[in-house]
Write a protein that holds these residues in place. Structure first.
Motif, PDB file in Angstrom:
ATOM      1  N   ASP A   1      -6.256  -2.416   2.092  1.00  0.00           N
ATOM      2  CA  ASP A   1      -5.765  -1.133   1.580  1.00  0.00           C
ATOM      3  C   ASP A   1      -4.443  -1.344   0.837  1.00  0.00           C
ATOM      4  OD1 ASP A   1      -5.201   1.446   1.004  1.00  0.00           O
ATOM      5  OD2 ASP A   1      -5.132   2.164   3.080  1.00  0.00           O
ATOM      6  N   ALA A   2      -4.411  -0.977  -0.462  1.00  0.00           N
ATOM      7  CA  ALA A   2      -3.191  -1.161  -1.255  1.00  0.00           C
ATOM      8  C   ALA A   2      -2.051  -0.298  -0.744  1.00  0.00           C
ATOM      9  CB  ALA A   2      -3.471  -0.856  -2.731  1.00  0.00           C
ATOM     10  N   ALA A   3      -2.362   0.935  -0.318  1.00  0.00           N
ATOM     11  CA  ALA A   3      -1.324   1.821   0.205  1.00  0.00           C
ATOM     12  C   ALA A   3      -0.720   1.252   1.481  1.00  0.00           C
ATOM     13  CB  ALA A   3      -1.888   3.214   0.451  1.00  0.00           C
ATOM     14  N   LEU A   4      -1.548   0.643   2.321  1.00  0.00           N
ATOM     15  CA  LEU A   4      -1.047   0.059   3.556  1.00  0.00           C
ATOM     16  C   LEU A   4      -0.200  -1.181   3.273  1.00  0.00           C
ATOM     17  CD1 LEU A   4      -0.981   0.194   6.611  1.00  0.00           C
ATOM     18  CD2 LEU A   4      -3.114  -1.122   6.664  1.00  0.00           C
ATOM     19  N   ARG A   5      -0.545  -1.934   2.209  1.00  0.00           N
ATOM     20  CA  ARG A   5       0.267  -3.101   1.845  1.00  0.00           C
ATOM     21  C   ARG A   5       1.677  -2.696   1.428  1.00  0.00           C
ATOM     22  NH1 ARG A   5      -4.429  -4.960  -0.854  1.00  0.00           N
ATOM     23  NH2 ARG A   5      -3.532  -4.431  -2.892  1.00  0.00           N
ATOM     24  N   GLU A   6       1.817  -1.480   0.916  1.00  0.00           N
ATOM     25  CA  GLU A   6       3.144  -0.989   0.554  1.00  0.00           C
ATOM     26  C   GLU A   6       3.857  -0.384   1.753  1.00  0.00           C
ATOM     27  OE1 GLU A   6       6.332  -0.617  -1.927  1.00  0.00           O
ATOM     28  OE2 GLU A   6       4.413  -1.621  -2.334  1.00  0.00           O
TER      29      GLU A   6
END
Length: 500
Positions: free
Chosen positions: A442-447
């Motif tokens: 998940d890209a949002a979780l990576r941020e």
């Protein structure tokens, strides 16, 4: 009332068709050329203002140039008029004077003798008199001076007309100064003569040219436009560029200092030099920096004191937990106490790790990474390094070492091994630390994992390592991002610039 006015003003700004707000005095067709920087705006305002002043004052040059164009014809005309006056003054009566005036005249030099008491004639009439303040005054004084020297006494003379006349018959005008190949002067003069028992007026209309004086129209126009407008406008732009650049230099230094303040609160203060406004701004900035530094130091001292005070009750709780008869409860309480102590310690470490308290140095990244990798290898972890940094990178050694340590620890803890790839572009160094773990799809979780105390469900720790690492990267003017690998694992990409 203020809020409503501000709302209307903001809506008007958003509804404008041009991208940037420009003053109302700027014409609409020039708004697209209005610079977005203070430097460009000051240069444009100075250049346009000085050029406009030059254009307005050019009218004086035109009048002066016209008087200079008429100077030679006026001297020739005055000399001829003096000779004519001496001859007519020698005539015995008005009839002889009138006949002599006709004989001396020609198509370009028309002479009329007007007796003082001639019926129906007013030689001093000002009908049709052209008032040209500069040209009329200069040419009139010139003719009077020549006549006074030639006739031996100041004459009574009236200059009714004096202007430029070209070879095609076109009179006067600004453009006539450029397009006349052989400019000549048109003169209309009334000169009073008197003797024993008689007086009268000599009315003369003449067109006097400059013999063998050819003015090339194109060269004159080119000389005027190039020397007076183009060269002066270029000089104005160059001077405005240098002056404005010198004037806005303190603002640039202030902007750089404000940017560097976010990375290092303990940076050297701004020098208090320059004009009074600049010195005042520098003093205010230095005072703000000192207040921020004192506030951060006070916060650190507060957290240190809290951490120290919490260790005493935690120690007592740990002792009491050891005296519990039930081993299950004893183990549970021991785990909670360990977690509490770890959170207190990591919070204090986060505050101390983000704060920059050391001076800036040139850092040998190759040696630093190799030393960290060797420590991990001795602990039984697999670490590889590929590539080299061509030359040192400016930064804060202790903080940067902690940033790299956190990234390597995460890689070996959650991804089985750490593979480091160093790429040096000359202007920046890119360090990619790859692991073989499950990654974060998940890209949002990576941020979000860069936020404090954010942890994945399967991960251990306090959730502050990546927060500290990104803050340290920002303090160096760089960036830290996470990228999911296509095959397996996660890439931590750290970019460090060589120049701030």
């Amino acid at each position: 009332m203020r809020r409503s006015r501000l709302g209307r003003f903001g809506s008007r700004l958003q509804s404008r068709s041009w991208p940037r707000f420009v003053p109302r005095f700027v014409p609409r067709f020039l708004r697209c050329l209005w610079p977005d920087t203070l430097f460009g705006r000051l240069v444009m305002i100075l250049a346009i203002g000085m050029f406009a002043g030059q254009v307005l004052t050019s009218t004086i040059w035109f009048d002066t140039h016209e008087s200079r164009t008429l100077e030679v014809p006026a001297r020739l005309f005055a000399s001829r008029l003096a000779d004519t006056a001496r001859l007519i003054a020698l005539a015995p009566d008005d009839a002889a004077r009138r006949a002599l005036a006709q004989q001396l005249g020609d198509p370009k030099y028309q002479i009329a003798w007007i007796a003082a008491k001639a019926p129906g004639v007013d030689a001093t009439s000002t009908a049709g008199f052209r008032r040209e303040p500069i040209v009329q005054r200069v040419i009139g004084d010139l003719i009077r001076g020549v006549l006074a020297r030639r006739l031996g006494a100041p004459p009574e003379i009236r200059l009714l007309e004096a202007n430029v006349h070209d070879d095609s018959g076109k009179r006067g005008g600004i453009l006539n100064l450029f397009d006349s190949p052989m400019p000549t002067g048109d003169f209309h003069v009334q000169l009073k003569l008197h003797g024993t028992g008689w007086s009268g007026w000599l009315d003369v209309r003449a067109n006097e040219g400059q013999a063998d004086a050819l003015t090339e129209p194109h060269s004159l126009a080119l000389d005027y436009l190039v020397r007076i407008y183009l060269i002066r406008f270029t000089a104005v732009c160059v001077l405005a560029f240098i002056a404005v650049r010198f004037a806005v230099q303190p603002l640039r230094q202030l902007a750089k200092a404000a940017e560097a303040l976010g990375r290092n609160i303990h940076r050297p203060p701004l020098p208090v030099t320059g004009p009074s406004e600049v010195r005042s701004a520098a003093q205010s900035f230095n005072a703000m920096q000192q207040q921020l530094a004192d506030s951060i130091a006070q916060r650190t001292r507060f957290l240190t004191a809290v951490s120290h005070d919490l260790r005493s009750p935690l120690t007592r709780l740990r002792l009491r937990a050891e005296m519990l008869p039930d081993p299950v409860w004893r183990e549970r309480l021991r785990g909670d106490l360990d977690e509490m102590e770890a959170m207190v310690t990591s919070t204090l470490d986060a505050v101390q790790g983000i704060e920059i308290t050391e001076t800036r140095h040139e850092i040998d990244l190759d040696s630093m990474l190799e030393g960290l990798a060797q420590d991990l290898r001795e602990a039984g972890h697999a670490v590889s390094i590929a590539g080299r940094a061509g030359r040192p990178v400016p930064g804060y050694p202790r903080n940067l070492k902690r940033c790299l340590q956190n990234l390597l620890d995460n890689a070996v803890r959650y991804g089985e091994r750490a593979d480091v790839q160093i790429t040096d572009t000359g202007r920046s160094v890119r360090i990619v630390i790859s692991d073989r773990g499950p990654g974060i799809a998940d890209a949002a979780l990576r941020e979000r994992v860069f936020e404090p105390y954010v942890r994945l469900a399967s991960k251990e720790g306090t959730g502050l390592g990546l927060t500290i690492s990104r803050s340290i990267a920002a303090a160096h003017g760089g960036t830290l991002t996470l990228e999911n690998r296509a095959e397996r694992g996660l890439d931590a990409v750290l970019s460090l610039p060589r120049e701030d």
